[in-house]
Design a protein around this motif. Structure first.
Motif, PDB file in Angstrom:
ATOM      1  N   ALA A   1      11.622  54.946  29.600  1.00  0.00           N
ATOM      2  CA  ALA A   1      12.722  55.384  30.471  1.00  0.00           C
ATOM      3  C   ALA A   1      13.517  54.173  30.934  1.00  0.00           C
ATOM      4  O   ALA A   1      14.729  54.245  31.110  1.00  0.00           O
ATOM      5  N   VAL A   2      12.832  53.056  31.119  1.00  0.00           N
ATOM      6  CA  VAL A   2      13.517  51.827  31.533  1.00  0.00           C
ATOM      7  C   VAL A   2      14.480  51.405  30.432  1.00  0.00           C
ATOM      8  O   VAL A   2      15.636  51.072  30.677  1.00  0.00           O
ATOM      9  N   GLY A   3      13.991  51.435  29.219  1.00  0.00           N
ATOM     10  CA  GLY A   3      14.844  51.062  28.090  1.00  0.00           C
ATOM     11  C   GLY A   3      16.015  52.017  27.984  1.00  0.00           C
ATOM     12  O   GLY A   3      17.140  51.629  27.675  1.00  0.00           O
ATOM     13  N   TYR A   4      15.754  53.270  28.266  1.00  0.00           N
ATOM     14  CA  TYR A   4      16.809  54.285  28.203  1.00  0.00           C
ATOM     15  C   TYR A   4      17.873  53.984  29.251  1.00  0.00           C
ATOM     16  O   TYR A   4      19.060  54.126  29.006  1.00  0.00           O
ATOM     17  N   ALA A   5      17.435  53.540  30.407  1.00  0.00           N
ATOM     18  CA  ALA A   5      18.369  53.214  31.488  1.00  0.00           C
ATOM     19  C   ALA A   5      19.282  52.070  31.062  1.00  0.00           C
ATOM     20  O   ALA A   5      20.487  52.112  31.282  1.00  0.00           O
ATOM     21  N   LEU A   6      18.697  51.066  30.442  1.00  0.00           N
ATOM     22  CA  LEU A   6      19.499  49.919  30.012  1.00  0.00           C
ATOM     23  C   LEU A   6      20.452  50.310  28.885  1.00  0.00           C
ATOM     24  O   LEU A   6      21.525  49.734  28.736  1.00  0.00           O
ATOM     25  N   SER A   7      20.050  51.280  28.092  1.00  0.00           N
ATOM     26  CA  SER A   7      20.925  51.729  27.002  1.00  0.00           C
ATOM     27  C   SER A   7      22.152  52.420  27.588  1.00  0.00           C
ATOM     28  O   SER A   7      23.203  52.483  26.966  1.00  0.00           O
ATOM     29  N   ASN A   8      22.010  52.927  28.796  1.00  0.00           N
ATOM     30  CA  ASN A   8      23.120  53.617  29.468  1.00  0.00           C
ATOM     31  C   ASN A   8      23.869  52.681  30.414  1.00  0.00           C
ATOM     32  O   ASN A   8      24.672  53.145  31.214  1.00  0.00           O
ATOM     33  N   LEU A   9      23.572  51.412  30.322  1.00  0.00           N
ATOM     34  CA  LEU A   9      24.226  50.438  31.197  1.00  0.00           C
ATOM     35  C   LEU A   9      25.742  50.450  30.964  1.00  0.00           C
ATOM     36  O   LEU A   9      26.192  50.364  29.830  1.00  0.00           O
ATOM     37  N   PRO A  10      26.510  50.588  32.041  1.00  0.00           N
ATOM     38  CA  PRO A  10      27.971  50.614  31.915  1.00  0.00           C
ATOM     39  C   PRO A  10      28.514  49.274  31.428  1.00  0.00           C
ATOM     40  O   PRO A  10      27.867  48.237  31.580  1.00  0.00           O
ATOM     41  N   GLY A  11      29.697  49.321  30.844  1.00  0.00           N
ATOM     42  CA  GLY A  11      30.305  48.101  30.314  1.00  0.00           C
ATOM     43  C   GLY A  11      30.460  47.022  31.367  1.00  0.00           C
ATOM     44  O   GLY A  11      30.160  45.863  31.123  1.00  0.00           O
ATOM     45  N   GLN A  12      30.895  47.414  32.543  1.00  0.00           N
ATOM     46  CA  GLN A  12      31.058  46.433  33.616  1.00  0.00           C
ATOM     47  C   GLN A  12      29.882  46.544  34.575  1.00  0.00           C
ATOM     48  O   GLN A  12      29.697  47.550  35.228  1.00  0.00           O
ATOM     49  N   ASN A  13      29.092  45.506  34.623  1.00  0.00           N
ATOM     50  CA  ASN A  13      27.934  45.544  35.524  1.00  0.00           C
ATOM     51  C   ASN A  13      27.477  44.113  35.814  1.00  0.00           C
ATOM     52  O   ASN A  13      27.862  43.164  35.140  1.00  0.00           O
ATOM     53  N   ASP A  14      26.625  44.004  36.824  1.00  0.00           N
ATOM     54  CA  ASP A  14      26.104  42.684  37.191  1.00  0.00           C
ATOM     55  C   ASP A  14      24.602  42.643  36.942  1.00  0.00           C
ATOM     56  O   ASP A  14      23.857  42.019  37.665  1.00  0.00           O
ATOM     57  N   VAL A  15      24.179  43.373  35.924  1.00  0.00           N
ATOM     58  CA  VAL A  15      22.756  43.437  35.610  1.00  0.00           C
ATOM     59  C   VAL A  15      22.405  42.503  34.450  1.00  0.00           C
ATOM     60  O   VAL A  15      22.953  42.642  33.359  1.00  0.00           O
ATOM     61  N   PRO A  16      21.520  41.549  34.685  1.00  0.00           N
ATOM     62  CA  PRO A  16      21.098  40.613  33.633  1.00  0.00           C
ATOM     63  C   PRO A  16      20.138  41.290  32.658  1.00  0.00           C
ATOM     64  O   PRO A  16      18.956  40.940  32.566  1.00  0.00           O
ATOM     65  N   TRP A  17      20.626  42.261  31.926  1.00  0.00           N
ATOM     66  CA  TRP A  17      19.813  43.046  30.989  1.00  0.00           C
ATOM     67  C   TRP A  17      19.103  42.198  29.946  1.00  0.00           C
ATOM     68  O   TRP A  17      18.066  42.576  29.417  1.00  0.00           O
ATOM     69  N   TRP A  18      19.662  41.029  29.638  1.00  0.00           N
ATOM     70  CA  TRP A  18      19.074  40.186  28.598  1.00  0.00           C
ATOM     71  C   TRP A  18      17.732  39.601  29.002  1.00  0.00           C
ATOM     72  O   TRP A  18      17.008  39.060  28.195  1.00  0.00           O
ATOM     73  N   ARG A  19      17.389  39.705  30.304  1.00  0.00           N
ATOM     74  CA  ARG A  19      16.108  39.159  30.759  1.00  0.00           C
ATOM     75  C   ARG A  19      14.984  40.170  30.643  1.00  0.00           C
ATOM     76  O   ARG A  19      13.875  39.935  31.111  1.00  0.00           O
ATOM     77  N   VAL A  20      15.268  41.290  30.013  1.00  0.00           N
ATOM     78  CA  VAL A  20      14.239  42.313  29.819  1.00  0.00           C
ATOM     79  C   VAL A  20      13.866  42.378  28.345  1.00  0.00           C
ATOM     80  O   VAL A  20      14.714  42.632  27.490  1.00  0.00           O
ATOM     81  N   ILE A  21      12.589  42.138  28.059  1.00  0.00           N
ATOM     82  CA  ILE A  21      12.108  42.154  26.678  1.00  0.00           C
ATOM     83  C   ILE A  21      10.870  43.037  26.582  1.00  0.00           C
ATOM     84  O   ILE A  21      10.398  43.546  27.593  1.00  0.00           O
ATOM     85  N   ASN A  22      10.348  43.206  25.381  1.00  0.00           N
ATOM     86  CA  ASN A  22       9.189  44.085  25.230  1.00  0.00           C
ATOM     87  C   ASN A  22       7.870  43.341  25.488  1.00  0.00           C
ATOM     88  O   ASN A  22       7.853  42.124  25.631  1.00  0.00           O
ATOM     89  N   ALA A  23       6.794  44.102  25.524  1.00  0.00           N
ATOM     90  CA  ALA A  23       5.484  43.552  25.867  1.00  0.00           C
ATOM     91  C   ALA A  23       4.999  42.535  24.845  1.00  0.00           C
ATOM     92  O   ALA A  23       4.117  41.734  25.139  1.00  0.00           O
TER      93      ALA A  23
END
Length: 117
Positions: A46-68
């Motif tokens: 669900a976390v990955g799903y949330a990031l897939s829905n990340l809006p174009g403009q955001n202040d979320v450092p999504w690149w700091r999230v990786i898999n186990a």
DNA sequence: TTGTTGACTCCCG
DNA sequence: CCGGGAGCCAACA
């Protein structure tokens, strides 16, 4: 009142974004970690799903999230995965020739006083 | 309300 | 070390 014990009025997505924003530069966390912080240790997908829905403009450092496994998981998004790697390297995160990160070294653990609410 | 989907994880062999 | 299979969760049609 919601009969469901929602810890916050915000959606699960918003809680994911809020948690990721707390990850400091040069560190990484896994999807499972974020799920754990939100109170649902098995909600990694669900976390990955949330990031897939990340809006174009955001202040979320999504690149700091990786898999186990300590590698970039952008399934079906090779170009984006390459971008993620570039950003992480620019922040000082070292990648092995095989493209995986040493989680023991770069994984971020929030202070006990940290809240994700 | 049910079924489908997916930037995940863990367990086996 | 690697691939396949099952489990779990939340959003959406």
């Amino acid at each position: 009142m919601a009969r469901h014990p929602s810890p916050s009025a915000a959606s699960f997505y918003e809680r994911v974004y809020a948690a990721v924003r707390k990850v400091p530069r040069g560190s990484v966390v896994t999807y499972g970690q974020v799920a754990l912080y939100l109170g649902s240790p098995a909600a990694a997908r669900a976390v990955g799903y949330a990031l897939s829905n990340l809006p174009g403009q955001n202040d979320v450092p999504w690149w700091r999230v990786i898999n186990a496994a300590g590698s970039i998981s952008l399934k079906g998004r090779g170009a984006a995965a390459d971008l993620q790697r570039q950003i992480l390297e620019s922040e000082g995160v070292h990648f092995d020739p095989e493209g995986h990160i040493d989680l023991n070294r770069y994984r971020w653990w929030p202070p006990e006083s940290t809240t994700f609410d």
